[in-house]
Motif scaffolding. Structure first.
Motif, PDB file in Angstrom:
ATOM      1  N   ARG A   1      -2.129   9.243  -2.061  1.00  0.00           N
ATOM      2  CA  ARG A   1      -3.424   9.666  -1.595  1.00  0.00           C
ATOM      3  C   ARG A   1      -3.056  10.998  -0.551  1.00  0.00           C
ATOM      4  NH1 ARG A   1      -8.443   8.612   0.841  1.00  0.00           N
ATOM      5  NH2 ARG A   1      -8.136   9.035   3.141  1.00  0.00           N
TER       6      ARG A   1
ATOM      7  N   ARG B   1      -0.660   5.158  -0.424  1.00  0.00           N
ATOM      8  CA  ARG B   1      -0.713   5.900   0.676  1.00  0.00           C
ATOM      9  C   ARG B   1       0.121   7.167   0.211  1.00  0.00           C
ATOM     10  NH1 ARG B   1       2.106   3.551   4.760  1.00  0.00           N
ATOM     11  NH2 ARG B   1       2.477   1.547   3.529  1.00  0.00           N
TER      12      ARG B   1
ATOM     13  N   THR C   1       0.817  -1.331  -0.152  1.00  0.00           N
ATOM     14  CA  THR C   1       0.028   0.019   0.007  1.00  0.00           C
ATOM     15  C   THR C   1       0.883   1.239  -0.069  1.00  0.00           C
ATOM     16  OG1 THR C   1      -0.114  -0.108   2.282  1.00  0.00           O
ATOM     17  CG2 THR C   1      -1.952  -1.053   1.191  1.00  0.00           C
TER      18      THR C   1
END
Ligand SMILES: [Zn+2]
Ligand SMILES: [Zn+2]
Length: 143
Positions: A89, A86, A82
């Motif tokens: 984001r 991340r 991830t």
């Protein structure tokens, strides 16, 4: 001679590219599955504890201090899978925040020096700087 690696989760042979980081010990299918479960939680604002590990699908042991994974190994895998998501984001959030609150991100206003201010005031009064200062000086003497 190249050693064939198997996906830690499903046992599929892996194509090794680049460095041997944790993310390369999972196949693309497993990575996609883990990422989609992870993003589902975020998009639906789910913060509670999962019953099953997002990475290997095993039940999370009672008393284990993890919300989404069953072990440290799975946690490490989840983090590596991830990481890019991340990062993107966080970058998007910053961009969105700039859009919503542009004033917070404006560069500080240039402060005019006293000389610059006087010049500006003089211009606003439609007179020359010299005259303005003379008038100002004169007034000061009268007070
Ligand atoms: Zn796999
Ligand atoms: Zn697990």
């Amino acid at each position: 001679m190249t050693k064939t690696r198997l996906c830690r989760l499903c046992g599929q042979p892996l194509e090794l590219r680049g460095s041997r980081t944790a993310r390369l010990t999972l196949c693309d299918d497993c990575r996609a599955r883990i990422l989609s479960r992870y993003t589902y939680r975020i998009e639906h604002h789910i913060t509670g504890k999962e019953t099953c590990c997002l990475v290997c699908g095993k039940p999370i042991p009672k008393g284990y201090n993890g919300y989404t994974t069953c072990s440290r190994a799975c946690r490490t895998l989840l983090n590596s899978v991830t990481a890019n998501y991340r990062k993107d984001r966080a970058a998007n959030r910053l961009r969105q925040d700039k859009q919503d609150h542009p004033e917070t991100y404006l560069p500080p206003k240039r402060v005019l020096s006293p000389l610059g201010r006087a010049e500006q005031e003089a211009r606003e009064h439609g007179i020359t700087y010299g005259l303005y200062m003379a008038l100002k000086g004169g007034m000061a003497h009268d007070l």
